[in-house]
Design an enzyme around this catalytic site. Structure first.
Site, PDB file in Angstrom:
ATOM      1  N   ARG A 154      13.841  74.158   6.940  1.00 40.75           N
ATOM      2  CA  ARG A 154      14.062  75.613   6.988  1.00 40.75           C
ATOM      3  C   ARG A 154      14.653  76.118   5.682  1.00 40.75           C
ATOM      4  O   ARG A 154      15.443  75.415   5.026  1.00 40.75           O
ATOM      5  CB  ARG A 154      15.021  75.952   8.133  1.00 40.75           C
ATOM      6  CG  ARG A 154      14.354  75.870   9.491  1.00 40.75           C
ATOM      7  CD  ARG A 154      15.173  76.486  10.576  1.00 40.75           C
ATOM      8  NE  ARG A 154      16.501  75.880  10.645  1.00 40.75           N
ATOM      9  CZ  ARG A 154      17.505  76.436  11.308  1.00 40.75           C
ATOM     10  NH1 ARG A 154      17.325  77.612  11.895  1.00 40.75           N
ATOM     11  NH2 ARG A 154      18.677  75.853  11.357  1.00 40.75           N
ATOM     12  N   SER A 177      19.726  65.840   5.066  1.00 43.66           N
ATOM     13  CA  SER A 177      20.225  64.996   6.175  1.00 43.66           C
ATOM     14  C   SER A 177      19.852  63.536   6.023  1.00 43.66           C
ATOM     15  O   SER A 177      19.147  62.951   6.875  1.00 43.66           O
ATOM     16  CB  SER A 177      19.681  65.550   7.483  1.00 43.66           C
ATOM     17  OG  SER A 177      19.896  66.935   7.512  1.00 43.66           O
ATOM     18  N   ASP A 212      23.671  67.144   7.332  1.00 44.96           N
ATOM     19  CA  ASP A 212      23.538  68.081   8.468  1.00 44.96           C
ATOM     20  C   ASP A 212      24.714  67.988   9.418  1.00 44.96           C
ATOM     21  O   ASP A 212      25.103  68.971  10.051  1.00 44.96           O
ATOM     22  CB  ASP A 212      22.210  67.886   9.201  1.00 44.96           C
ATOM     23  CG  ASP A 212      21.973  66.450   9.622  1.00 44.96           C
ATOM     24  OD1 ASP A 212      20.944  66.202  10.284  1.00 44.96           O
ATOM     25  OD2 ASP A 212      22.783  65.572   9.276  1.00 44.96           O
TER      26      ASP A 212
END
Ligand code: G6P
Ligand code: BGC
Length: 888
Positions: free
Chosen positions: A514, A574, A628
């Site tokens: 995203r 992440s 993350d």
């Protein structure tokens, strides 16, 4: 009764008695006949009312509602499955009362080979009258208490007794045999279980013999007396006792009342007395006697035989009504009754037989339609495809019974596609099948338990994981070799609410990539766009990957009218990175299916900046790279300052938490705290989890692109749970426990069983519809047992994952509590990840495990709403605020 019937009638010895009054005229006759036969006409509305009333009674009895007393009993039979076709073995079967006063002993061999049938050997023994009338509820497959005798049996000392125990006692008394009585079965159940498994197994058994009854496979959770909420159980309806005056009253004829009044059990079994083979002959006899007395039949003459109860048997009725029988045979039968029938008498007698039997078939159809409606309700299905096994002499011998039955059921239950399957020797083979199925279920249950046992972790095992993790954390913090790398993140503070500004954020590493615009004022507004990272890019070159990332950023900026603006950017990346600073992170190794080349060992921020440079005319100010877990902690910390732990259980799994700086080797400073990215996905890569690893975990690890790595993650996270389940299903299939042992090609395909299926299957209502839908989509032909076992496999795998995750969180909260020397710690955990969010039980199992292993910590789990992109922006905002402070 029988002595007369059974002795048969001798020709011409009988003396006729004929009515004195004159015979009625032709019009009166036909009126009398019409009026008589009209009584047996049942309208569609009456049949529908009987169907509805019986359905009401059935559901009432299933709910265990005692008052008003339900008209039918709905007795669970403890038969939990229908034949697979794989059942095998030799069985002795006793059949009592199916065809009246006889006992049949059978030797049945089941081969377990489709289409290979061994004819049962059997012998029939007539039960002497003195034994029938002489001096015997199911609470388990082999425990059954006789509620009441029917069908002419009247032995004392049996009603209210466990008939299996009585049989065992009799066997012991005889002392000659070593017979293990495994099951007592109602004939309808034997009939259902005896039908050849065709396209679909029979799930309804219907018997119309001496008596009548039906059984069907009900969802166990709908049977109140059973404290079982999963799977199915065969329920014997015992519809013979159905009697609802409102529904039955209008169709009961004077002949029915006479028959009942003269029966052994007046007022009982009213429904059975309109359908059962023991009564059809009697009804015909009563009608013929009535018409004879009215002078309409046999010239107004009756015979002692005609006036004798039970003199007309089912076989007589079936023959007389059978168009292929021909008038001569009817004539012969009536002569045997000492009558001198004329041609019109023969025809009228056939009409009477037809009227009585048609009504019986229609009433039976109304009852069967009620069973089908009940099945539809319990399976929550709009339409129903079902095979009904039929058995009993009325079904077998009566020429039109089954066709009238089928036709009427289609009328009353049009949404049901019903196939009537004549059961092959329902009594014998079916009963053997019940025993064989019970043995199969028990064997399969044992194999399933053995297979899943390693997934059922007890308190000690979980406490051991917690302790192992604590040890690994301490070693990692000290910078010693440890499967937990405990990476400093340079995030020292959670937001204090004074942050302001617009920030760009990237979120890479989860299910979706995203790009976000995060506006921080008194609150946080987020605009974001999801972009895909094709596997070819995730496993291509590093340059390709980062160019793709920049392309997405540019696309986002254009769409948001931000082109040319150089907003501070926070990068949620992440993957395990050794951070040298807030904006410097060396990628240690890829995980979760990423394998882009030339990235491991590189500073990811540099790789991004190089890509930005490669794409001219783009200005981006990369301020921070965060994991993350850190982004999630910050994002939730913005709402709840007690949030000092970040947890991800999604494609991968990991956790971070605020550690005392004094405990972090390699980072200067002893005061204050710093967020540590544990990278717990790699916990156990040193073999410290080997005691918990199963053959299925090993298969998943070996097939992964990073064998030997991320062992803890491979037991917990979304990328792997589906695969663990798939391997277990393959194993159980190879054992013959699932899918009838047929290895299905599709199930050999990697990743075909998605982890989201676990969430869907486990959140499914107990109707197991989802399991069926998912497995049928995968082309897996399943039975309800299969569905139940697949559900249990999913539950075992997800439960272990959640408990291991809980053991990890317990290790972290206890570390923080001890760090701070607190008796009790109250702390919040920010959580994100598809598995944690979508799985129906995962979060509660994690919380329960934490409560069990860290009772001195009050832990609140906060589901992150905006993902870690917001967190990355907040980390960036804090960095900018701190930078601002240092500049003034
Ligand atoms: C959210 C966070 C991501 C994180 C992901 C993990 O989407 O914003 O930063 O990586 O959860 O869950 P997932 O199930 O997508 O792997
Ligand atoms: C990565 C972690 C990440 C986790 C959750 C793991 O595979 O190594 O860095 O936090 O997945 O996305």
């Amino acid at each position: 009764m029988d002595s007369i019937g059974s002795s048969g009638l001798r020709q011409g010895e009988e003396t006729l008695s004929c009515s004195e009054e004159g015979l009625p005229g032709p019009s009166d006759s036909s009126e009398l006949v019409q009026e008589c036969l009209q009584q047996f006409k049942v309208t569609r509305a009456q049949l529908q009312q009987i169907q509805a009333s019986l359905l009401g009674s059935m559901e009432q009895a299933l709910r265990g509602q005692a008052s008003p007393a339900p008209a039918v009993r709905m007795l669970p039979t403890y038969v939990g499955s229908t034949p697979h076709g794989t059942e095998q073995g030799d069985f002795v079967v006793l059949e009592l009362g199916a065809t009246g006063a006889s006992l049949r002993v059978l030797w049945v061999t089941l081969t377990g080979i489709e289409g290979h049938r061994v004819e049962p050997r059997s012998q029939e023994f007539v039960i002497p009258q003195e034994v029938m009338l002489g001096a015997g509820q199911q609470t388990g497959l082999d425990r059954s208490t006789l509620i009441s005798w029917t069908k002419g049996f009247r032995c004392s000392g049996v009603e209210g007794q466990d008939v299996v125990q009585l049989l065992r006692d009799a066997i012991r008394r005889q002392g000659a045999y070593n017979i293990d009585v495994v099951a007592v079965v109602n004939d309808t159940v034997g009939t259902m279980m005896g039908c050849e498994p065709g396209v679909r197994p029979c799930e309804v058994g219907l018997v119309v013999d001496t008596g009548t009854n039906a059984c069907y496979m009900e969802e166990a959770r709908h049977v109140a007396v059973l404290d079982e909420d999963r799977g199915r159980v065969c329920v014997s309806v015992e519809w013979g006792s159905f009697s609802d005056d409102g529904a039955l009253g209008p169709v009961l004829t004077t002949f029915d009342h006479t028959l009942d009044h003269e029966s052994l059990n007046p007022g009982a079994q009213r429904f059975e007395k309109m359908i059962g083979g023991l009564y059809l002959g009697e009804l015909v006899r009563l009608v013929l006697a009535h018409l004879a007395r009215c002078g309409v039949l046999f010239g107004g003459c009756t015979s002692p035989a005609l006036l004798s109860q039970g003199s007309i048997l089912l076989e007589h009725v079936a023959e007389m009504e059978d168009p292929s029988t021909g008038a001569a045979r009817v004539h012969a039968i009536l002569q045997d009754l000492g009558l001198s029938p004329g041609a019109s008498d023969v025809e009228l007698v056939q009409h009477v037989c037809a009227a009585v039997c048609t009504r019986a078939a229609q009433l039976c159809a109304a009852a069967l339609a009620a069973v089908l409606s009940c099945l539809q309700h319990s399976r929550e299905q709009q339409t129903l495809q079902v095979a009904v096994a039929t058995g009993g002499r009325v079904c077998e011998r009566h020429p039109r019974f089954c066709s009238v039955l089928q036709g009427t059921v289609m009328l009353l239950a049009p949404e049901c596609d019903v196939s009537l399957i004549p059961s092959v020797d329902g009594g014998g083979r079916g009963v053997a099948m019940v025993t064989a199925v019970a043995a199969r279920l028990a064997a399969h249950r044992r194999l399933l338990e053995e297979t899943l046992a390693p997934f059922r972790l007890n308190h000690d095992q979980l406490a051991a994981v917690q302790a192992q993790m604590r040890k690994a954390m301490a070693k990692g913090l000290r910078g010693e070799a440890s499967s937990l790398r405990m990476l400093p993140t340079f995030v020292r503070a959670t937001p204090d609410g004074s942050e302001r500004g617009d920030f760009l954020a990237l979120d890479l590493g989860g299910t979706n990539f995203r790009v976000l615009l995060v506006r921080v004022t008194t609150g946080v507004q987020i605009t974001s766009e999801i972009y895909s990272i094709p596997e070819t890019v995730a496993q291509g070159s590093g340059q390709q990957l980062f160019d793709h990332i920049v392309d997405c950023i540019v696309d986002f900026q254009q769409k948001q009218g931000l082109s040319g603006q150089s907003l501070p950017l926070g990068f949620t990346f992440s993957f395990p990175c050794r951070q040298l600073g807030l904006d410097q992170g060396i990628l240690l190794n890829w995980t979760k299916g990423f394998k882009a080349s030339d990235c491991e060992g590189q500073d990811v921020v540099s790789l991004l900046r190089e890509a930005i440079t490669r794409r001219q005319a783009v200005e981006l100010n990369v301020v921070a790279i965060v994991n993350d877990t850190v982004g999630t902690m910050m994002s939730c910390g913005y709402e709840d300052p007690r949030c000092e732990i970040g947890l991800i259980v999604g494609t991968g799994t990991n956790a971070c938490y605020m550690e005392e700086l004094r405990n972090v080797a390699g980072v200067p400073g002893d005061s204050g705290r710093m967020c540590i990215n544990m990278e717990w996905g790699a916990f156990g890569d040193d073999g410290s989890l080997a005691m918990l690893s199963t053959r299925f975990d090993a298969s998943v690890d070996q097939a992964s692109i990073n064998p030997g790595k991320q062992r803890f993650e491979k037991m917990i996270s979304g990328m792997y749970l589906g695969e663990i389940v798939r391997h277990i299903l393959l194993h159980l299939t190879s054992l013959g426990v699932l899918f009838r042992g047929q290895q299905i090609q599709r199930l050999q395909t990697r990743d075909i069983f998605k982890t989201k299926f676990l969430s869907e299957i486990e959140s499914d209502s107990l109707a197991l519809r989802q399991v069926r839908a998912i497995l049928e989509d995968l082309g897996l032909p399943l039975t309800s047992d299969d569905a139940l076992m697949v559900l249990e496999v999913c539950q075992a795998v997800s439960q272990r994952a959640a408990q291991l995750c809980g053991a990890g969180v317990a290790a972290v909260v206890e570390k923080i509590r001890e760090n701070r020397g607190l008796e009790e710690l109250a702390v919040s955990v920010g959580v994100d990840g598809t598995l944690y969010k979508l799985h129906p039980r995962f979060s509660s199992l994690v919380a329960a495990t934490v409560r069990e292993l860290a009772p001195r910590c009050v832990v609140t789990f906060l589901q992150s709403e905006d993902g870690s992109g917001k967190g990355a922006a907040l980390v960036t905002a804090v960095a900018c605020r701190l930078a601002q402070l240092t500049r003034v």
